[in-house]
Design a protein around this motif. Structure first.
Motif: not given
Length: 240
Positions: A110-114, A117-120, A125-127, A217-219
């Motif tokens: 749930x934390x990974x999703x909120x 993923x959702x903000x992304x 993400x960009x370099x 990386x976040x996952x």
């Protein structure tokens, strides 16, 4: 027990950050190097290369992707691991009959999703080499506002479900709050500023590879926290 879980969560977060850093070092950092090289070539081609005194780096690139990256990730891991443990201590037993390991994995997912993923979806993400230096503040504020909207919307949805479940079936209440959450997030995405500073001739493959590496990386970070903390928390609760 909360104090015991807190320091364990911070330790697990640091370990997860080290693992995630190793993965980022192999996948994301090479993409950043390519992005910096592209920026240099692009600036030289259009005649807007910085003056020699402006090219001096406060922190070398080797330090940035070595000790700097590891230090930043460990601090981030300790912080999110501690917060994760507090949320686990608060939520365990309140939502269904899931065991410690199952609940920790669910909470991490749930934390990974909120948070990722959702903000992304709104701000992928960009370099670091992409984007204007003049809009760093705006882009950072907008991204954190999107995270706050995502997490806040989830909290509101959970409160709404608790109220609806008294008069409706569980599945009906869940579908309603999921719809409400999606509506709130979409509305917020429409109101937040649009950021599109990727040059038209920027290599699409490079951008795609970096974004995939950043998400993975976040996952890895959140999956490690969910698995390791669940195992450790289960041992603590058995002794209690």
């Amino acid at each position: 027990m909360t104090k015991s879980l807190l320091w364990r969560g911070m330790v697990v977060g640091i370990v997860a950050a080290i693992i995630a850093t190793m993965f980022a070092r192999l996948t994301a950092e090479p993409q950043i190097d390519l992005a910096i090289a592209y920026e240099s070539v692009h600036a030289a081609h259009y005649g807007d290369a910085p003056m020699p005194h402006e090219e001096e780096e406060l922190v070398s690139r080797a330090t940035q992707k070595g000790a700097g990256l590891l230090t930043a990730m460990m601090l981030y891991g300790a912080a999110v691991g501690g917060i994760f443990s507090l949320l686990f201590a608060y939520g365990y037993g309140r939502f269904g009959q899931a065991g410690p390991r199952s609940f920790a994995l669910l909470l991490a997912a749930l934390a990974f999703l909120l948070i990722v993923i959702v903000p992304g979806i709104k701000y992928p993400q960009t370099p670091p080499a992409v984007g204007s230096h003049d809009t760093v503040g705006l882009r950072t504020a907008a991204y954190f506002a999107m995270i706050a909207l995502s997490v806040g919307g989830a909290v509101i949805a959970s409160k709404l479900r608790a109220a609806l479940v008294r008069s409706r079936k569980g599945i009906d209440a869940t579908l309603l709050v999921v719809g409400a959450y999606i509506t709130l997030v979409l509305l917020g995405q429409c109101l937040l500023p649009v950021v599109n500073e990727v040059p038209a001739d920027y290599p699409a493959t490079l951008l795609w590879n970096f974004r995939v590496a950043a998400i993975l990386t976040q996952m890895i970070l959140w999956a490690t926290i969910g698995i390791a903390f669940g195992l450790w928390a289960e041992q603590v609760m058995r002794r209690q």
